[in-house]
Design a protein around this motif. Structure first.
Motif, mmCIF file in Angstrom:
data_model
loop_
_atom_site.group_PDB
_atom_site.id
_atom_site.type_symbol
_atom_site.label_atom_id
_atom_site.label_comp_id
_atom_site.label_asym_id
_atom_site.label_seq_id
_atom_site.Cartn_x
_atom_site.Cartn_y
_atom_site.Cartn_z
ATOM 1 N N ALA A 1 -0.313 3.698 1.016
ATOM 2 C CA ALA A 1 -1.250 4.603 1.685
ATOM 3 C C ALA A 1 -2.676 4.397 1.134
ATOM 4 O O ALA A 1 -3.656 4.379 1.885
ATOM 5 C CB ALA A 1 -0.817 6.050 1.482
ATOM 6 N N GLU A 2 -2.793 4.203 -0.175
ATOM 7 C CA GLU A 2 -4.103 3.998 -0.758
ATOM 8 C C GLU A 2 -4.659 2.622 -0.389
ATOM 9 O O GLU A 2 -5.860 2.467 -0.115
ATOM 10 C CB GLU A 2 -4.059 4.157 -2.276
ATOM 11 N N LEU A 3 -3.827 1.604 -0.383
ATOM 12 C CA LEU A 3 -4.259 0.276 0.034
ATOM 13 C C LEU A 3 -4.746 0.306 1.483
ATOM 14 O O LEU A 3 -5.763 -0.305 1.812
ATOM 15 C CB LEU A 3 -3.117 -0.740 -0.095
ATOM 16 N N ASP A 4 -4.032 1.040 2.348
ATOM 17 C CA ASP A 4 -4.463 1.168 3.739
ATOM 18 C C ASP A 4 -5.831 1.836 3.836
ATOM 19 O O ASP A 4 -6.672 1.442 4.643
ATOM 20 C CB ASP A 4 -3.425 1.929 4.562
ATOM 21 N N ALA A 5 -6.047 2.864 3.017
ATOM 22 C CA ALA A 5 -7.322 3.563 3.024
ATOM 23 C C ALA A 5 -8.451 2.631 2.596
ATOM 24 O O ALA A 5 -9.548 2.638 3.177
ATOM 25 C CB ALA A 5 -7.257 4.793 2.118
ATOM 26 N N TRP A 6 -8.205 1.825 1.588
ATOM 27 C CA TRP A 6 -9.238 0.870 1.115
ATOM 28 C C TRP A 6 -9.519 -0.197 2.164
ATOM 29 O O TRP A 6 -10.636 -0.677 2.278
ATOM 30 C CB TRP A 6 -8.790 0.199 -0.189
ATOM 31 N N ASN A 7 -8.494 -0.572 2.913
ATOM 32 C CA ASN A 7 -8.654 -1.612 3.915
ATOM 33 C C ASN A 7 -9.077 -1.051 5.277
ATOM 34 O O ASN A 7 -9.133 -1.793 6.256
ATOM 35 C CB ASN A 7 -7.349 -2.418 4.064
ATOM 36 N N GLY A 8 -9.325 0.251 5.378
ATOM 37 C CA GLY A 8 -9.804 0.858 6.611
ATOM 38 C C GLY A 8 -8.772 0.990 7.684
ATOM 39 O O GLY A 8 -9.080 0.981 8.875
#
Length: 80
Positions: free
Chosen positions: A72-79
């Motif tokens: 979920a955090e990786l998705d947030a960083w990748n937009g």
């Protein structure tokens, strides 16, 4: 304060002017009464870098810092 010297005098007294510049003085070279160039000391070279010289005694990174990030955090960083 800087000293202004015409080109002819600068050629005649070049060694003396270099010594003055090395001592920290700025010399303005003029041609036909107009400022033409500046003779000044070189900036001092920075010292050799020493990695880790500013470490705080006892400062450590928590091992969890290197854990993989949740999706979920990786998705947030990748937009996403």
């Amino acid at each position: 304060m800087s000293e202004t010297v015409n080109v002819h005098d600068a050629k005649t007294h070049f060694s003396r002017l270099l010594d003055k510049a090395h001592a920290g003085e700025e010399i303005i070279l003029s041609k036909a009464g107009k400022p033409y160039a500046r003779l000044m000391p070189l900036a001092t070279q920075p010292g050799q870098r020493q990695p880790g010289r500013l470490k705080r005694p006892g400062a450590q990174v928590d091992a969890s810092f290197f854990d993989a990030l949740p999706d979920a955090e990786l998705d947030a960083w990748n937009g996403r």
